[in-house]
Write a protein that holds these residues in place. Structure first.
Motif, PDB file in Angstrom:
ATOM      1  N   ASN A   1      50.888 -44.344  91.330  1.00 38.09           N
ATOM      2  CA  ASN A   1      51.986 -45.122  91.905  1.00 38.09           C
ATOM      3  C   ASN A   1      52.181 -44.785  93.377  1.00 38.09           C
ATOM      4  O   ASN A   1      52.134 -43.620  93.760  1.00 38.09           O
ATOM      5  CB  ASN A   1      53.283 -44.843  91.124  1.00 38.09           C
ATOM      6  CG  ASN A   1      54.450 -45.655  91.685  1.00 38.09           C
ATOM      7  OD1 ASN A   1      55.048 -45.262  92.689  1.00 38.09           O
ATOM      8  ND2 ASN A   1      54.734 -46.789  91.090  1.00 38.09           N
TER       9      ASN A   1
ATOM     10  N   SER B   1      55.048 -45.672  96.104  1.00 45.28           N
ATOM     11  CA  SER B   1      56.315 -46.317  96.456  1.00 45.28           C
ATOM     12  C   SER B   1      56.492 -46.193  97.955  1.00 45.28           C
ATOM     13  O   SER B   1      56.176 -45.159  98.534  1.00 45.28           O
ATOM     14  CB  SER B   1      57.492 -45.628  95.785  1.00 45.28           C
ATOM     15  OG  SER B   1      57.260 -45.498  94.421  1.00 45.28           O
ATOM     16  N   TYR B   2      56.989 -47.240  98.561  1.00 45.15           N
ATOM     17  CA  TYR B   2      57.101 -47.201 100.014  1.00 45.15           C
ATOM     18  C   TYR B   2      58.341 -47.918 100.512  1.00 45.15           C
ATOM     19  O   TYR B   2      58.833 -48.862  99.889  1.00 45.15           O
ATOM     20  CB  TYR B   2      55.849 -47.818 100.663  1.00 45.15           C
ATOM     21  CG  TYR B   2      55.573 -49.254 100.239  1.00 45.15           C
ATOM     22  CD1 TYR B   2      54.959 -49.543  99.022  1.00 45.15           C
ATOM     23  CD2 TYR B   2      55.935 -50.321 101.064  1.00 45.15           C
ATOM     24  CE1 TYR B   2      54.713 -50.856  98.636  1.00 45.15           C
ATOM     25  CE2 TYR B   2      55.687 -51.635 100.686  1.00 45.15           C
ATOM     26  CZ  TYR B   2      55.082 -51.893  99.469  1.00 45.15           C
ATOM     27  OH  TYR B   2      54.845 -53.189  99.083  1.00 45.15           O
ATOM     28  N   SER B   3      58.857 -47.392 101.634  1.00 42.59           N
ATOM     29  CA  SER B   3      59.881 -48.119 102.379  1.00 42.59           C
ATOM     30  C   SER B   3      59.332 -48.224 103.790  1.00 42.59           C
ATOM     31  O   SER B   3      58.145 -48.000 104.008  1.00 42.59           O
ATOM     32  CB  SER B   3      61.202 -47.357 102.334  1.00 42.59           C
ATOM     33  OG  SER B   3      61.004 -46.073 102.882  1.00 42.59           O
TER      34      SER B   3
ATOM     35  N   THR C   1      55.108 -49.975  94.592  1.00 46.38           N
ATOM     36  CA  THR C   1      56.533 -50.277  94.442  1.00 46.38           C
ATOM     37  C   THR C   1      57.171 -50.293  95.821  1.00 46.38           C
ATOM     38  O   THR C   1      57.145 -49.250  96.481  1.00 46.38           O
ATOM     39  CB  THR C   1      57.253 -49.191  93.596  1.00 46.38           C
ATOM     40  OG1 THR C   1      56.402 -48.819  92.508  1.00 46.38           O
ATOM     41  CG2 THR C   1      58.584 -49.665  93.100  1.00 46.38           C
ATOM     42  N   PRO C   2      57.740 -51.384  96.329  1.00 48.06           N
ATOM     43  CA  PRO C   2      57.717 -52.696  95.667  1.00 48.06           C
ATOM     44  C   PRO C   2      56.297 -53.263  95.600  1.00 48.06           C
ATOM     45  O   PRO C   2      55.407 -52.800  96.285  1.00 48.06           O
ATOM     46  CB  PRO C   2      58.594 -53.551  96.603  1.00 48.06           C
ATOM     47  CG  PRO C   2      58.488 -52.899  97.947  1.00 48.06           C
ATOM     48  CD  PRO C   2      58.369 -51.427  97.660  1.00 48.06           C
TER      49      PRO C   2
END
Ligand code: FAD
Length: 462
Positions: free
Chosen positions: A234, A236-238, A274-275
């Motif tokens: 997985n 996940s990132y911003s 994610t997203p």
């Protein structure tokens, strides 16, 4: 707080290491490399049959062109043993479906026509490429149809396979003409192919790259930033943060990620983002192709095939295109090894991966080798069928540009998503599919990221 430039690199193949090396040399040392398997090298991978080192993945370097191939340069530096692959005598070595050789003059005239097709393809590709505002393309087969020279007979198909599938690992019906003809790898680095056969394995070119910055004066790679057995599941990132989770429950955080896994792995959803990646990105990934190329090795108690000058390669021409077509013995590289291998691709690769090795062995013996060399030939003592397609860390062998895939889609394939950058052989449009493609891809992606670091820090000074 000032922006930090930490990076997680996913994958320890040629492109992942070149990205890391580029970052390191630019002074950005805050990275880790997460590799799913227990080894480095990725698609450069040695195997063993009867005590002899064989290459399950990449095998050849190109030489003799106007530019020097990085993979050849490294191979030379570490003195890897390479052997010139002499295909010149193939016209005398093409077998009919039920046995017996085609007459040389018959093959020669079929090869002349294949060369005409090749020249037509190159020319048409030039015309299509000069139309810069249009996306017109065709497949290699489309181009053959235009010329009214579509290979039909077993002999014609076998020669066409040698010219195209043997390089692209997918049939001419699928491969894009415009981006494949002429093949830059051969134009730039040379048409002379050298076969790597060295007990250290071709993977030692990747080790050599890694040691330059991860061995700290020792003989082996020993740097805590390289982490093996870390299967990324997985990401996940911003905007400026990435969290990576691995199968063993570890969690890593950084400001950026460079993902070097194959296009096959990206297509498989093995790594969850994610997203979710945007639809345009997913389309670009899934509309590209991961081809499959399989070398099936067999070791025999003694040789029953022709040996000596001009015998290294032979072709089997079958009415079913691509049915155990290209053969090679290893007597030049490993005298007395009694190893023979046959290359299959695409649907035939999928088929042999799905069936048992015993079944493949029986098929090869009964349907091909006994027809060519008689019923008295011995059974192989062992058979080795690499399974690149079923391996969840690869899902195939190397990328191939399909007809219909546009330049715009290709840009999207490479495009970063927020802090996530993409690299790997499939992101280098010039040498895609090759080790050299992976080499330059790693450098280019790291440089894009470094540019982004610099913009960020400049911004903070204003
Ligand atoms: P890879 O080598 O695939 O590196 C990616 C790494 O990511 C791998 O180590 C993989 O284990 C790892 N990984 C995957 N998923 C995860 C995950 N979820 N988490 C963490 N790590 C992950 N090229 C040539 O130049 N000449 C040839 O003759 C030639 N023949 C070939 C024949 C075969 C059978 C194959 C398979 C390839 C061949 N190639 C050849 C192509 C060449 O090997 C590749 O283009 C090149 O090695 C790709 O390097 P890469 O860094 O892009 O990818």
């Amino acid at each position: 707080s000032p922006p930090s430039n930490s990076v997680i690199i996913v994958g320890a193949g040629m492109s992942g290491f070149m990205a890391a090396k580029t970052l390191e040399e630019a002074g950005y040392k805050d990275f880790i490399i997460l590799e799913a398997s227990s080894r480095v090298g990725g698609r450069l991978h040695k195997g063993n049959i009867g005590g002899h080192t064989i290459e399950l993945g990449a095998n050849w370097v190109n030489s003799g062109g106007p530019k020097s191939s990085p993979s050849l340069q490294i191979a030379k530096k570490i003195k890897l043993k390479t052997f010139y692959s002499d295909y010149a005598n193939l016209t005398s070595n093409i077998y009919k479906q039920d046995g017996g050789l085609y007459q040389k003059h018959v093959v020669e005239s079929a090869v002349r026509i294949a060369k005409t097709r090749d020249a037509f393809c190159t020319n048409l590709s030039k015309i299509l490429s000069s139309e810069t505002t249009r996306d017109d393309d065709t497949s290699i087969l489309g181009s053959q149809r235009l010329l009214k020279e579509v290979p039909m007979t077993p002999l014609e198909m076998a020669i066409d396979y040698f010219f195209n599938d043997y390089e692209d690992a997918e049939p001419p019906r699928i491969t894009s003409l415009k981006t494949t003809y002429p093949r830059n790898q051969l134009v730039d680095f040379g048409e002379d192919s050298y076969f790597v056969a060295d007990p250290r394995g071709f993977e030692s070119v990747v080790h050599s790259v890694a040691k330059q910055f991860l061995s700290h004066g020792h003989q082996v790679i020993r740097d805590p930033r390289l982490k093996l057995n870390k299967v990324v599941r997985n990401i996940s990132y911003s905007k400026d943060k990435v969290t990576v989770k691995t199968e063993d429950g570890s969690v890593y955080q950084a400001n950026y990620a460079i993902v070097s896994v194959s296009i096959g792995v990206l297509q498989s959803d093995f790594i969850e983002f994610t997203p979710n990646l945007p639809l345009w990105k997913k389309l670009a990934i899934n509309n590209f192709n991961m081809a499959i190329y399989t070398k099936i090795f067999m070791k025999f108690p003694y040789k029953f095939w022709p040996t000596g000058p001009g015998t290294e390669f032979f072709i089997y021409a079958h009415e079913r295109r691509g049915y155990f077509p290209i053969w090679q013995h290893l007597e030049n590289e490993m005298p007395g090894s009694n190893i023979l291998f046959v290359t299959v691709t695409d649907e035939e690769s999928r088929r042999v991966e799905r069936q048992s090795d015993e079944k493949t062995k029986a098929e090869i013996m009964n349907n091909v080798l006994r027809k060519l060399f008689g019923n008295k030939i011995p059974e192989p003592q062992s058979i080795f069928v690499p399974r690149w397609w079923s391996n969840r860390f690869f899902n195939g062998s190397y990328s191939n540009w399909p007809n219909g895939f546009t330049q715009q889609s290709y840009k999207e394939l490479k495009e970063p998503i927020g802090p996530i950058y993409f690299t790997g052989e499939h992101t280098n449009s010039t040498y895609l599919g090759y080790i050299d493609g992976a080499y330059f891809a790693g450098i280019n992606t790291a440089n894009d990221l470094i540019k982004c670091f610099k913009q960020f820090s400049d911004g903070h000074h204003i």
